[in-house]
Design an enzyme around this catalytic site. Sequence first.
Site, PDB file in Angstrom:
ATOM      1  N   ARG A  19      53.051  48.525  33.945  1.00 54.90           N
ATOM      2  CA  ARG A  19      53.047  47.717  35.033  1.00 54.90           C
ATOM      3  C   ARG A  19      54.321  47.290  35.439  1.00 54.90           C
ATOM      4  O   ARG A  19      55.078  46.519  34.958  1.00 54.90           O
ATOM      5  CB  ARG A  19      52.224  46.381  34.727  1.00 54.90           C
ATOM      6  CG  ARG A  19      52.090  45.218  35.691  1.00 54.90           C
ATOM      7  CD  ARG A  19      51.029  44.232  35.181  1.00 54.90           C
ATOM      8  NE  ARG A  19      50.968  43.309  36.130  1.00 54.90           N
ATOM      9  CZ  ARG A  19      50.114  42.910  36.869  1.00 54.90           C
ATOM     10  NH1 ARG A  19      49.167  43.865  37.089  1.00 54.90           N
ATOM     11  NH2 ARG A  19      49.866  42.143  37.942  1.00 54.90           N
ATOM     12  N   HIS A  58      47.307  50.601  42.561  1.00 51.71           N
ATOM     13  CA  HIS A  58      46.663  49.786  41.493  1.00 51.71           C
ATOM     14  C   HIS A  58      45.246  50.380  41.095  1.00 51.71           C
ATOM     15  O   HIS A  58      44.323  49.865  41.471  1.00 51.71           O
ATOM     16  CB  HIS A  58      46.470  48.286  41.888  1.00 51.71           C
ATOM     17  CG  HIS A  58      46.289  47.380  40.817  1.00 51.71           C
ATOM     18  ND1 HIS A  58      46.297  47.851  39.632  1.00 51.71           N
ATOM     19  CD2 HIS A  58      46.128  45.908  40.882  1.00 51.71           C
ATOM     20  CE1 HIS A  58      46.025  46.767  38.673  1.00 51.71           C
ATOM     21  NE2 HIS A  58      46.126  45.581  39.360  1.00 51.71           N
ATOM     22  N   GLN A  91      42.490  48.593  39.060  1.00 53.91           N
ATOM     23  CA  GLN A  91      41.742  47.448  39.778  1.00 53.91           C
ATOM     24  C   GLN A  91      40.652  48.080  40.597  1.00 53.91           C
ATOM     25  O   GLN A  91      39.618  47.557  40.675  1.00 53.91           O
ATOM     26  CB  GLN A  91      42.764  46.655  40.702  1.00 53.91           C
ATOM     27  CG  GLN A  91      41.844  45.741  41.356  1.00 53.91           C
ATOM     28  CD  GLN A  91      41.586  44.629  40.465  1.00 53.91           C
ATOM     29  OE1 GLN A  91      42.246  44.205  39.749  1.00 53.91           O
ATOM     30  NE2 GLN A  91      40.251  44.170  40.667  1.00 53.91           N
ATOM     31  N   ASP A 130      43.123  39.980  49.064  1.00 51.24           N
ATOM     32  CA  ASP A 130      43.932  39.931  47.716  1.00 51.24           C
ATOM     33  C   ASP A 130      45.112  38.887  48.189  1.00 51.24           C
ATOM     34  O   ASP A 130      45.016  38.250  49.006  1.00 51.24           O
ATOM     35  CB  ASP A 130      44.577  41.102  47.581  1.00 51.24           C
ATOM     36  CG  ASP A 130      45.539  41.234  46.386  1.00 51.24           C
ATOM     37  OD1 ASP A 130      45.189  40.469  45.136  1.00 51.24           O
ATOM     38  OD2 ASP A 130      46.632  42.058  46.113  1.00 51.24           O
ATOM     39  N   CYS A 134      40.887  40.422  43.382  1.00 57.00           N
ATOM     40  CA  CYS A 134      41.329  40.843  42.098  1.00 57.00           C
ATOM     41  C   CYS A 134      42.114  39.816  41.261  1.00 57.00           C
ATOM     42  O   CYS A 134      42.372  40.135  39.950  1.00 57.00           O
ATOM     43  CB  CYS A 134      42.219  42.213  42.137  1.00 57.00           C
ATOM     44  SG  CYS A 134      43.925  41.602  42.915  1.00 57.00           S
ATOM     45  N   ARG A 173      37.920  44.972  34.535  1.00 55.47           N
ATOM     46  CA  ARG A 173      38.888  45.562  33.944  1.00 55.47           C
ATOM     47  C   ARG A 173      39.184  46.080  32.581  1.00 55.47           C
ATOM     48  O   ARG A 173      39.949  46.888  32.275  1.00 55.47           O
ATOM     49  CB  ARG A 173      40.032  44.658  34.442  1.00 55.47           C
ATOM     50  CG  ARG A 173      40.394  44.199  35.728  1.00 55.47           C
ATOM     51  CD  ARG A 173      40.964  45.362  36.514  1.00 55.47           C
ATOM     52  NE  ARG A 173      42.138  45.813  35.709  1.00 55.47           N
ATOM     53  CZ  ARG A 173      43.413  45.561  35.803  1.00 55.47           C
ATOM     54  NH1 ARG A 173      43.433  44.322  36.808  1.00 55.47           N
ATOM     55  NH2 ARG A 173      44.357  45.852  35.367  1.00 55.47           N
TER      56      ARG A 173
END
Length: 352
Positions: free
Chosen positions: A147, A174, A177, A270, A310, A337
């Site tokens: 990440r 991402h 996600q 987001d 998210c 997730r």
Amino acid sequence: MFSTLRYVNQPALSSAAKNFMKNGVAKRGMSIAALNGFEGKHFISIDQLSNEELRGLLDLSKKYRDTYGKASTVDPITAPKPLTGQSVSMIFQKRSTRTRVSTETGMTLLGGQSLFLGPSDIQLGVNESMRDTALVLSRFNSLVLARVFSHNDVLELSKHATVPVINALSDLHHPLQTLADLMALEDHFGDVKGKTLAWVGDGNNVLHDLMLGGAKLGMNIRVATPEGYEANEGILETTKKLAAENGTEDVFLTTVASEAVKGSDVVVTDTWVSMGQEEEYEQRVKEFDGYQVNANLMGQANPGAVFLHCLPRHPEEVSDEVFYSPQSLVFPEAENRMWTVMAVMAAQLGKL
């Protein structure tokens, strides 16, 4: 009492979703079999997946939820542990609640071990190059999850690692996600082909993979971003090609939130200010004026439309009225997730 509370935030499945899931169980074996060629592959972005691999990962995620989820009747002690003896090193340049907890818990459920490596734990890109880090971790671990801030970092890791690499977030993509989002939508709607997904907000990494994945599943994509915050042009062109290949409408772009939401079945936003952009907070909030997802904006969508975010979320992005409403799928989305990262790790290691 506990069984009631456990599902308090879980929306009831529609009849279409129930039928889709019922029919899907019988087909899962075939779709998961498409992952037999996924062993050893990196997981960097959604567009690198074939449609069959995307379908397989979603179905494997659902299989794992059925097996290891809280509604399962399988004893966790005797449940299959296909990743026994395997390990994943987790490089975190950016902190996260869902990514860390989902990966560590999911790896444990599958019988493996995870190792958290924060900025103060290793010398990634400081006193030790990405190349050397990739080569060293590959000697110790079965997988490397990263990440990071820059997408070039995850590309550098994947170039030199001799084990599969998972992009757990970069400034460009991402993909984990997106798997969780698509799984949440299929749980709610059943087949999402022909549904319309509207994005309202920053043209960022979350949008990039979501529009790629949505197009692959046959969803129509509508995007509203303020001027200057548009999606990456290259990824947008790839999305348009995928839309044409999968028989969906051309991608609709606008700077007006209500125009994107009109006629949509899914509304997604987001954070407006990502980690590392804190100094831009006041400017961004001003330039995103009119982009809050609230009851008025959701009212422009189709009846029965749902909302995704998210997390973490901020009140300027979405009102409490929408965020905690029956239209909101944010908490099942967050739970997914774990099931989806479990599916990716198992598929990369050929332990289906």
